[in-house]
Design an enzyme around this catalytic site. Structure first.
Site, PDB file in Angstrom:
ATOM      1  N   ARG A 165      39.481  28.767  25.080  1.00 54.60           N
ATOM      2  CA  ARG A 165      38.938  29.869  24.639  1.00 54.60           C
ATOM      3  C   ARG A 165      40.256  31.070  24.740  1.00 54.60           C
ATOM      4  O   ARG A 165      41.075  31.236  25.360  1.00 54.60           O
ATOM      5  CB  ARG A 165      38.118  30.281  25.992  1.00 54.60           C
ATOM      6  CG  ARG A 165      37.288  31.528  25.834  1.00 54.60           C
ATOM      7  CD  ARG A 165      36.248  31.628  26.591  1.00 54.60           C
ATOM      8  NE  ARG A 165      36.114  31.630  27.891  1.00 54.60           N
ATOM      9  CZ  ARG A 165      35.019  31.803  28.726  1.00 54.60           C
ATOM     10  NH1 ARG A 165      33.751  31.986  28.481  1.00 54.60           N
ATOM     11  NH2 ARG A 165      35.220  31.471  30.103  1.00 54.60           N
TER      12      ARG A 165
ATOM     13  N   ARG B  69      41.860  33.694  29.565  1.00 50.37           N
ATOM     14  CA  ARG B  69      41.498  34.126  30.982  1.00 50.37           C
ATOM     15  C   ARG B  69      42.212  33.436  32.192  1.00 50.37           C
ATOM     16  O   ARG B  69      42.503  32.205  32.159  1.00 50.37           O
ATOM     17  CB  ARG B  69      39.888  34.077  30.955  1.00 50.37           C
ATOM     18  CG  ARG B  69      39.350  35.231  30.564  1.00 50.37           C
ATOM     19  CD  ARG B  69      37.919  35.136  30.435  1.00 50.37           C
ATOM     20  NE  ARG B  69      37.065  34.334  31.576  1.00 50.37           N
ATOM     21  CZ  ARG B  69      35.913  34.332  31.786  1.00 50.37           C
ATOM     22  NH1 ARG B  69      35.173  34.597  30.804  1.00 50.37           N
ATOM     23  NH2 ARG B  69      35.358  33.882  32.774  1.00 50.37           N
TER      24      ARG B  69
ATOM     25  N   ARG C 186      22.771  34.408  38.228  1.00 44.88           N
ATOM     26  CA  ARG C 186      23.313  33.306  38.531  1.00 44.88           C
ATOM     27  C   ARG C 186      22.864  32.746  39.895  1.00 44.88           C
ATOM     28  O   ARG C 186      23.654  31.533  40.223  1.00 44.88           O
ATOM     29  CB  ARG C 186      24.993  33.813  38.648  1.00 44.88           C
ATOM     30  CG  ARG C 186      25.742  33.188  37.324  1.00 44.88           C
ATOM     31  CD  ARG C 186      27.191  33.872  37.594  1.00 44.88           C
ATOM     32  NE  ARG C 186      28.158  32.935  36.876  1.00 44.88           N
ATOM     33  CZ  ARG C 186      28.520  33.178  35.775  1.00 44.88           C
ATOM     34  NH1 ARG C 186      28.381  34.566  35.151  1.00 44.88           N
ATOM     35  NH2 ARG C 186      29.645  32.852  35.006  1.00 44.88           N
TER      36      ARG C 186
ATOM     37  N   ARG D 228      34.400  26.118  38.977  1.00 45.45           N
ATOM     38  CA  ARG D 228      33.434  26.962  38.397  1.00 45.45           C
ATOM     39  C   ARG D 228      31.921  26.316  37.858  1.00 45.45           C
ATOM     40  O   ARG D 228      30.940  26.649  38.162  1.00 45.45           O
ATOM     41  CB  ARG D 228      33.972  27.935  37.248  1.00 45.45           C
ATOM     42  CG  ARG D 228      34.756  28.976  37.786  1.00 45.45           C
ATOM     43  CD  ARG D 228      35.606  29.517  36.666  1.00 45.45           C
ATOM     44  NE  ARG D 228      34.915  30.224  35.437  1.00 45.45           N
ATOM     45  CZ  ARG D 228      35.461  30.053  34.361  1.00 45.45           C
ATOM     46  NH1 ARG D 228      36.384  29.706  34.007  1.00 45.45           N
ATOM     47  NH2 ARG D 228      34.556  30.493  33.272  1.00 45.45           N
TER      48      ARG D 228
HETATM   49  P1  ADP Z   1      31.620  32.291  31.816  1.00 47.22           P
HETATM   50  O1  ADP Z   1      31.400  33.031  30.790  1.00 47.22           O
HETATM   51  O2  ADP Z   1      32.925  31.509  31.764  1.00 47.22           O
HETATM   52  O3  ADP Z   1      30.665  31.455  32.557  1.00 47.22           O
HETATM   53  P2  ADP Z   1      31.797  34.846  33.238  1.00 47.22           P
HETATM   54  O4  ADP Z   1      32.735  35.757  32.395  1.00 47.22           O
HETATM   55  O5  ADP Z   1      30.343  34.971  32.792  1.00 47.22           O
HETATM   56  O6  ADP Z   1      32.351  33.475  33.136  1.00 47.22           O
HETATM   57  O7  ADP Z   1      32.220  35.234  34.677  1.00 47.22           O
HETATM   58  C1  ADP Z   1      33.263  35.459  35.247  1.00 47.22           C
HETATM   59  C2  ADP Z   1      33.317  35.712  36.762  1.00 47.22           C
HETATM   60  O8  ADP Z   1      32.831  36.833  37.173  1.00 47.22           O
HETATM   61  C3  ADP Z   1      32.510  34.449  37.455  1.00 47.22           C
HETATM   62  O9  ADP Z   1      33.458  33.260  37.907  1.00 47.22           O
HETATM   63  C4  ADP Z   1      32.352  35.227  38.941  1.00 47.22           C
HETATM   64  O10 ADP Z   1      33.458  35.430  39.799  1.00 47.22           O
HETATM   65  C5  ADP Z   1      32.087  36.687  38.040  1.00 47.22           C
HETATM   66  N1  ADP Z   1      30.498  36.928  37.643  1.00 47.22           N
HETATM   67  C6  ADP Z   1      30.036  37.084  36.504  1.00 47.22           C
HETATM   68  N2  ADP Z   1      28.731  37.148  36.760  1.00 47.22           N
HETATM   69  C7  ADP Z   1      28.432  36.987  38.002  1.00 47.22           C
HETATM   70  C8  ADP Z   1      27.206  37.025  38.579  1.00 47.22           C
HETATM   71  N3  ADP Z   1      26.007  37.304  37.961  1.00 47.22           N
HETATM   72  N4  ADP Z   1      27.079  36.974  40.059  1.00 47.22           N
HETATM   73  C9  ADP Z   1      28.460  36.584  40.636  1.00 47.22           C
HETATM   74  N5  ADP Z   1      29.637  36.757  39.981  1.00 47.22           N
HETATM   75  C10 ADP Z   1      29.673  36.974  38.697  1.00 47.22           C
HETATM   76  P1  ADP Z   2      30.256  31.149  27.975  1.00 46.47           P
HETATM   77  O1  ADP Z   2      30.175  32.728  27.964  1.00 46.47           O
HETATM   78  O2  ADP Z   2      28.974  30.473  28.339  1.00 46.47           O
HETATM   79  O3  ADP Z   2      31.076  30.938  29.178  1.00 46.47           O
HETATM   80  P2  ADP Z   2      31.602  31.280  25.574  1.00 46.47           P
HETATM   81  O4  ADP Z   2      30.710  31.955  24.516  1.00 46.47           O
HETATM   82  O5  ADP Z   2      32.935  32.295  25.980  1.00 46.47           O
HETATM   83  O6  ADP Z   2      30.857  30.567  26.610  1.00 46.47           O
HETATM   84  O7  ADP Z   2      32.198  30.168  24.823  1.00 46.47           O
HETATM   85  C1  ADP Z   2      33.214  29.344  25.451  1.00 46.47           C
HETATM   86  C2  ADP Z   2      34.153  28.895  24.296  1.00 46.47           C
HETATM   87  O8  ADP Z   2      33.629  27.785  23.530  1.00 46.47           O
HETATM   88  C3  ADP Z   2      34.747  30.081  23.368  1.00 46.47           C
HETATM   89  O9  ADP Z   2      36.165  29.670  23.167  1.00 46.47           O
HETATM   90  C4  ADP Z   2      33.909  29.596  22.148  1.00 46.47           C
HETATM   91  O10 ADP Z   2      34.743  30.217  21.077  1.00 46.47           O
HETATM   92  C5  ADP Z   2      33.513  28.323  22.032  1.00 46.47           C
HETATM   93  N1  ADP Z   2      32.065  27.914  21.479  1.00 46.47           N
HETATM   94  C6  ADP Z   2      31.166  28.706  21.660  1.00 46.47           C
HETATM   95  N2  ADP Z   2      30.143  28.056  21.032  1.00 46.47           N
HETATM   96  C7  ADP Z   2      30.605  26.866  20.541  1.00 46.47           C
HETATM   97  C8  ADP Z   2      29.954  25.985  19.646  1.00 46.47           C
HETATM   98  N3  ADP Z   2      28.268  25.908  19.451  1.00 46.47           N
HETATM   99  N4  ADP Z   2      30.724  24.901  19.495  1.00 46.47           N
HETATM  100  C9  ADP Z   2      32.098  25.117  19.664  1.00 46.47           C
HETATM  101  N5  ADP Z   2      32.693  25.935  20.526  1.00 46.47           N
HETATM  102  C10 ADP Z   2      32.005  26.964  20.825  1.00 46.47           C
END
Ligand code: ADP
Ligand code: ADP
Length: 217
Positions: free
Chosen positions: A130, A162, A91, A173
């Site tokens: 989500r 979440r 990231r 974010r």
């Molecule tokens: P999303 O899928 O919505 O992008 P994640 O579940 O990947 O969010 O991450 C949630 C939180 O966990 C981030 O906002 C950060 O605080 C932490 N995090 C996850 N991956 C990393 C990373 N590679 N480096 C730093 N912080 C991280």
């Molecule tokens: P990220 O890991 O990048 O943060 P997620 O896989 O958690 O993203 O997806 C974020 C939200 O969007 C979830 O609620 C998921 O079910 C929904 N989502 C994921 N892909 C799609 C898509 N192609 N179209 C509509 N909704 C989606």
């Protein structure tokens, strides 16, 4: 056989987790989500979880050194024998360099970086709808609803939202992504590893596009 490492890149809510799970299943690779790993540590109240909590709740990144150490530990486990789909890591440019070093030591490298592109206004709607399962499965109230509201299809557990999916935190974010993570687009483009995927399509269409790109490596 050479190990295969994919890096899923894209803003929060792009669909990285949703796609990483399915791609890992189809390719028989491990799925490594740093967000899931941090949340697991938080739930188990480990030292790492306590350290990560304030950053996560504020929508900030956890410091690189602890994050890299966590991935290093995870990637050396037996289920990564064939390789892994990395989701939410790297990231920052520092993390990307650390990953290159780490995989280099294992005699391997990143093979492909699917960059899931979705406009900002769509992200907020995706994250506010989500619904998460304790197992890490991801639903969406409208786009990927469970059969019964708030209940996991597979194990019947209660779904939850979440803490960091609140609109204020989501906006922050996205800013953090734009500042600290989006430089990785150029980083992987220069290495010729980036493939842009239209993330506004339906979930299965996105999977097909990624699998097609994997087939062309
Ligand atoms: P999303 O899928 O919505 O992008 P994640 O579940 O990947 O969010 O991450 C949630 C939180 O966990 C981030 O906002 C950060 O605080 C932490 N995090 C996850 N991956 C990393 C990373 N590679 N480096 C730093 N912080 C991280
Ligand atoms: P990220 O890991 O990048 O943060 P997620 O896989 O958690 O993203 O997806 C974020 C939200 O969007 C979830 O609620 C998921 O079910 C929904 N989502 C994921 N892909 C799609 C898509 N192609 N179209 C509509 N909704 C989606």
């Amino acid at each position: 056989m050479a190990k295969m490492y994919l890096v899923m890149l894209g803003p929060p809510g792009a669909g990285k987790g949703t796609q990483a799970k399915e791609i890992a299943r189809q390719l028989k690779l491990a799925h490594i989500s740093t967000g899931d790993l941090f949340r697991e540590n938080l739930k188990n109240e480990t030292e790492l979880g306590k350290l990560a909590q304030s950053y996560m709740n504020a929508g900030e990144l956890v410091p690189d050194d602890v994050t890299v150490r966590m991935v290093e530990d995870r990637i050396s486990r037996p289920d990564c024998e064939r390789g892994a789909v990395l989701d939410g890591f790297p990231r920052t440019p520092n993390q990307a360099k650390a990953l290159d070093d780490l995989l280099g030591k294992l005699g391997s490298s990143v093979k492909l970086v699917p960059y899931i592109k979705v406009p900002d206004e769509v992200l907020v709607e995706r994250l506010s709808g989500r619904w998460m399962s304790p197992s890490g499965r991801v639903y969406h109230a409208k786009y990927n609803p469970p059969k019964v509201k708030w209940i996991d299809d597979l194990d019947g557990s209660q779904l939850y939202q979440r803490e960091d999916d609140k609109p204020e935190t989501v906006r922050h974010r996205i800013e953090v992504y734009n500042e600290q993570t989006s430089p990785l687009i150029a980083y992987y483009q220069e290495k010729n590893l980036l493939v842009e995927i239209d993330g506004t399509q339906g979930i299965e269409k996105v999977t097909d596009a990624i699998m097609k790109a994997v087939g062309e490596v």
